[in-house]
Design an enzyme around this catalytic site. Structure first.
Site, short mmCIF file in Angstrom:
data_model
loop_
_atom_site.label_atom_id
_atom_site.label_comp_id
_atom_site.label_asym_id
_atom_site.label_seq_id
_atom_site.Cartn_x
_atom_site.Cartn_y
_atom_site.Cartn_z
CE1 TYR A 21 35.62 67.22 25.23
CE2 TYR A 21 35.50 68.71 27.10
CZ TYR A 21 34.90 67.79 26.26
OH TYR A 21 33.58 67.47 26.43
CD GLU A 43 30.09 64.83 29.69
OE1 GLU A 43 30.15 64.96 30.93
OE2 GLU A 43 30.69 65.60 28.91
CD1 TRP A 51 36.64 67.26 30.79
CD2 TRP A 51 35.21 65.55 30.94
NE1 TRP A 51 36.43 66.76 29.52
CE2 TRP A 51 35.55 65.72 29.59
CE3 TRP A 51 34.32 64.54 31.28
CZ2 TRP A 51 35.05 64.91 28.58
CZ3 TRP A 51 33.82 63.74 30.27
CH2 TRP A 51 34.18 63.93 28.93
#
Length: 191
Positions: A21, A43, A51
């Site tokens: 990522y 988000e 995350w």
């Protein structure tokens, strides 16, 4: 990639998905409507969570939310939302799930005004900055506050200034790779 390649401090070398990522996606300018919708959703889903948790549920989100086709998600019924709240492949938080459906409807409404989500969001792109360390990176900026205000005005939910800034970073509206990271120069150089 060599073993001595320097990355942003937040990218854990122990998680291949997280590294990919960082190395391939985070900070790359994004313009696909479905990808922008996906990243706003993810988000927002991250609020209060790590995350890594969201990243590892990403495929589940794509399946649950019709590949982030806003028109399809906008048609989700209350019964569909109830089914999603039992789906372990996503974060089963009612407000977050309902906000995704609500945001899809806001995207559809935006399209009826002849403005795309891409155009709206990129109006808030930030001027280039140089971040020397993780400590130099803010959690929100005047641009993310303005984006949040405009999105809320248009009916979007779970889009506070911190969520908007994380989205801006993820989708390349700002390059917040630290200057020692190999991706900083790659993304600072126009292609």
């Amino acid at each position: 990639m060599t073993p001595t390649t320097r990355r942003c401090e937040w990218a854990p070398a122990s998680d291949p998905l997280y590294l990919a990522y960082h190395d391939e996606e985070w900070g790359v300018p994004a313009h696909s409507e479905s990808h922008l919708f996906e990243m706003l959703t993810l988000e927002g889903a991250q609020a209060g969570l790590s995350w890594a948790t969201i990243l590892h549920k990403r495929q589940g989100y794509r399946a649950a939310f019709a590949g982030f086709d806003a028109a399809a998600v906008a048609r989700f019924t209350p019964a569909k939302v109830e089914r999603l709240l039992r789906d372990p492949s996503i974060v089963r938080n009612r407000l977050k799930v309902e906000s995704t459906v609500s945001n899809a409807r806001a995207i559809v409404a935006l399209g009826k005004t002849d403005q795309s989500l891409d155009t709206l969001l990129w109006d808030f792109a930030a001027a280039p900055v140089r971040r020397r360390s993780l400590a130099d990176i803010p959690s929100e900026t005047p641009a993310s506050k303005a984006m949040s205000k405009e999105l809320k005005r248009r009916g979007f939910r779970f889009v506070g200034p911190t969520v908007c800034y994380a989205f801006m970073q993820a989708c390349g509206l700002v390059n917040d790779h630290v200057t020692t990271c190999f991706r900083y120069r790659e993304l600072a150089t126009p292609k």
